[in-house]
Motif scaffolding. Structure first.
Motif, PDB file in Angstrom:
ATOM      1  N   GLN A   1      -3.237  -8.774   2.578  1.00  0.00           N
ATOM      2  CA  GLN A   1      -2.492  -9.798   1.853  1.00  0.00           C
ATOM      3  C   GLN A   1      -0.995  -9.457   1.922  1.00  0.00           C
ATOM      4  O   GLN A   1      -0.606  -8.365   2.303  1.00  0.00           O
ATOM      5  N   THR A   2      -0.147 -10.421   1.554  1.00  0.00           N
ATOM      6  CA  THR A   2       1.298 -10.208   1.667  1.00  0.00           C
ATOM      7  C   THR A   2       1.797  -9.264   0.581  1.00  0.00           C
ATOM      8  O   THR A   2       1.550  -9.494  -0.603  1.00  0.00           O
TER       9      THR A   2
ATOM     10  N   ARG B   1       0.867 -12.555  -2.401  1.00  0.00           N
ATOM     11  CA  ARG B   1      -0.251 -13.486  -2.224  1.00  0.00           C
ATOM     12  C   ARG B   1      -1.232 -12.873  -1.264  1.00  0.00           C
ATOM     13  O   ARG B   1      -0.795 -12.288  -0.270  1.00  0.00           O
ATOM     14  N   SER B   2      -2.497 -13.036  -1.472  1.00  0.00           N
ATOM     15  CA  SER B   2      -3.178 -13.520  -2.645  1.00  0.00           C
ATOM     16  C   SER B   2      -3.624 -12.320  -3.460  1.00  0.00           C
ATOM     17  O   SER B   2      -4.376 -11.472  -2.968  1.00  0.00           O
TER      18      SER B   2
ATOM     19  N   VAL C   1      -5.680 -12.233  -5.937  1.00  0.00           N
ATOM     20  CA  VAL C   1      -7.125 -12.247  -6.165  1.00  0.00           C
ATOM     21  C   VAL C   1      -7.856 -11.613  -4.979  1.00  0.00           C
ATOM     22  O   VAL C   1      -8.757 -10.787  -5.159  1.00  0.00           O
TER      23      VAL C   1
END
Lengths: 394, 394
Positions: A39-40, A57-58, A60
């Motif tokens: 993820q970023t 993001r993300s 989750v």
């Protein structure tokens, strides 16, 4: 402990030796390597203690995937404080941080932003260390590469019955890509070097294959347009010309690289002979492929062998466009260590995965050669690519 | 004078205003933009005089392709002298050089090597200037984008008859890619931002499309594995679920971006209503799409419209994973200027090409929306994407 945490731990040992406070991993491929998520954000691995994955993001998905503590990236103003807190156990609270990151890929603008966010920190280039760690594959990585090797082989076998005279290079490449994608190829071929790109590999025939390119490999290809001047173009397959099928794919994040020479009918004797020398070079290289052998020696031995065969001018490209290597490490990216080239003094070690690709270029006529990908084992090597040996007659 | 030389000339005018000695173009896409060739090397555009393309490989191809003087890169030791010679007409022989380059993409290591090769030079960040120049497309660029739009439309129409319940996302994507490649897609989708990658776009269905990703776009997709956590995965197409087909391709170096919502049967009324709002947002945006309109206003107007429709929470992603834009410039790369987002004050101008993509995300249910790519004209706009409007019922 997950494999990702084991990798963090190895890196921590190296950081302690060097007196580094931590490693701020910024490159998405390295972030995946150290925590299993892409993820970023930024992955901070302190020299001691738990890794912290600061995610934009993300969040989750990072929480589901990552072997690290996950927090929202939030404001850059809090970055210094949060990284310092992770380093607290190992150093005085006001000691300057020494932070490593990957300066081989990090853009200057972003580096400046990170420097501003962490005033007083000293920065170290950790990119070589990461690339050296990634050079030795764990069993799960080798398993993924084996999976990719199966996909490439199955895709190649699936398209062979459809190869016809008059088919364009790009049509054959489109067929291969379709078969690769149906079997799980993720659709990317990652390269690390600046400005590098790879389009599944190279499928090129006859004179078009021998057209030089910017691409750092032995065969060129015209491409479809100067805006992407490599790989398959509009040349048509012709009986008796060598069709170079140098392809790879990505499965579970890992790449494979394999070349076979195909021909409709038979090659002319001179190209056939050069192909045979390529196979001899590969066999001679295999005979030396074992722990302790120095990477560059394999290249130098191949040069000798090629010179004896009188093919030096054609080896790995022609004339000014020759490339100066015999093979390259491969894993999450296609341009990994070790390189089988002058100046690469790495002794081979168990767990290295290396694509070896002796090829000969004949301007106006074509490229012939072979490429297989090998795992270095305790006692020697194991070939990971599984496609049938020899020229494939269609 | 070629279009490439015209671009160099425009840049020279800007350099003279800024007191820069020259621009050392390092990024392959920018090198192509300014000289029409993409071989490995550096393109030096002095503030006055002819551009010099220093090429490592392939010199022969660079000579054929480039609108610039071409020389072998050779030794870095001669770099300073050769660049200074190009600048000689405009400045005293011993005046320090002020050299711009693209610091948004140039890695720190390579920057350090360039700094060492040009001792005493002052460096400027020219990346925004390049991106702003590239924002306004010339007729030849628009023609290439039109070509890409035709390829995307033809590929979409070719696969529609083959869409079936129970087909996996990645199978549909494989079909689309095959059709794109047969029609001239070069197989790459270039992005400029660090760590960004694009796999043809995103084909995703139902809940899987609504899974958030790191990717800086409104829809996510599971991908096939955490090592590439975006785009198509293994979810199966189900009757009544929205199938988001957000695809692009590259033709003659230029990209197109287009989204259509497909459905086998009918959407449920709530998703159908959200889709209708997406179309209304697009129509309302079109009505404001003209020279002089400020880019961010289009985003703010869309936010208002979406709020009135009671869909703010679903717009361009859901919850914490919403992205904050309505559209983006597109050309050689997919993430060009202007962005239709807060903080982007660019007035629209003739020649801009912008993909506009209102979408709504419903976690657990899917993503609906539409995306077309527009050219800003003297009097308003022209839609470059040509696929049929509306939900496509399969």
């Amino acid at each position: 402990m997950t494999i990702f945490q084991q990798r963090q731990q190895w890196l921590q040992g190296e950081m302690i030796k060097r007196g580094w406070s931590g490693f701020l991993v910024t490159h998405h491929v390295d972030i995946y390597y150290y925590c299993g998520s892409m993820q970023t954000g930024y992955l901070f691995i302190p020299a001691e203690g738990e890794a912290l994955y600061l995610v934009r993001r993300s969040l989750v998905r990072a929480e589901e995937e990552a072997s690290a503590d996950v927090e929202a990236l939030g404001s850059w103003k809090t970055l210094a404080e949060r990284l310092r807190a992770r380093c607290a156990s190992g150093s005085a609270a006001d000691a300057p941080l020494r932070i490593a990151t990957e300066l081989d890929v990090l853009p200057v603008q972003l580096y400046g932003k990170l420097q501003a966010a962490l005033p007083g920190a000293a920065w170290e280039d950790g990119s070589l260390l990461v690339r050296e760690q990634r050079m030795i594959k764990s069993p799960d990585e080798v398993a993924a590469i084996r999976g990719a090797a199966r996909v490439v082989d199955a895709a190649l076998e699936a398209v062979i019955p459809h190869i016809r005279e008059g088919m364009a290079e790009f049509e054959l490449m489109a067929l291969i890509e379709h078969q690769l994608r149906l079997r799980g190829h993720q659709g990317l071929m990652r390269m690390r070097a600046y400005n590098s790109e790879l389009i599944t590999g190279m499928v090129a025939t006859g004179a078009a294959a021998a057209v030089p390119t910017y691409f750092d490999g032995p065969a060129g290809g015209t491409g479809l347009h100067p805006s992407s001047p490599q790989s398959s173009g509009r040349a048509l397959l012709v009986r008796g010309e060598p069709i170079l099928v140098d392809i790879g794919c990505m499965v579970d994040g890992y790449l494979i690289d394999q070349t076979r020479t195909l021909v409709i009918g038979d090659l002319d004797p001179e190209l056939q002979q050069a192909y045979d020398v390529a196979e001899q070079v590969l066999r001679a290289t295999e005979a030396k492929l074992q722990p302790g052998m120095i990477a560059e020696h394999l290249y130098l031995l191949a040069l000798d062998q090629v010179q004896e065969a009188g093919l030096s001018a054609h080896f790995m490209g022609y004339g000014a466009d020759q490339v100066k290597f015999l093979g390259h490490g491969i894993g999450l990216e296609i341009d990994e260590l070790p390189v089988l080239a002058k100046g690469f003094k790495y002794p081979l070690a168990p767990g290295m995965v290396i694509a070896i690709e002796p090829k000969f270029t004949f301007p106006g006529r074509g490229v012939v050669g072979v490429e297989d990908t090998y795992l270095i084992t305790d006692s020697g090597w194991e070939k990971l690519t599984i496609s049938r040996d020899g020229i494939i007659r269609v």
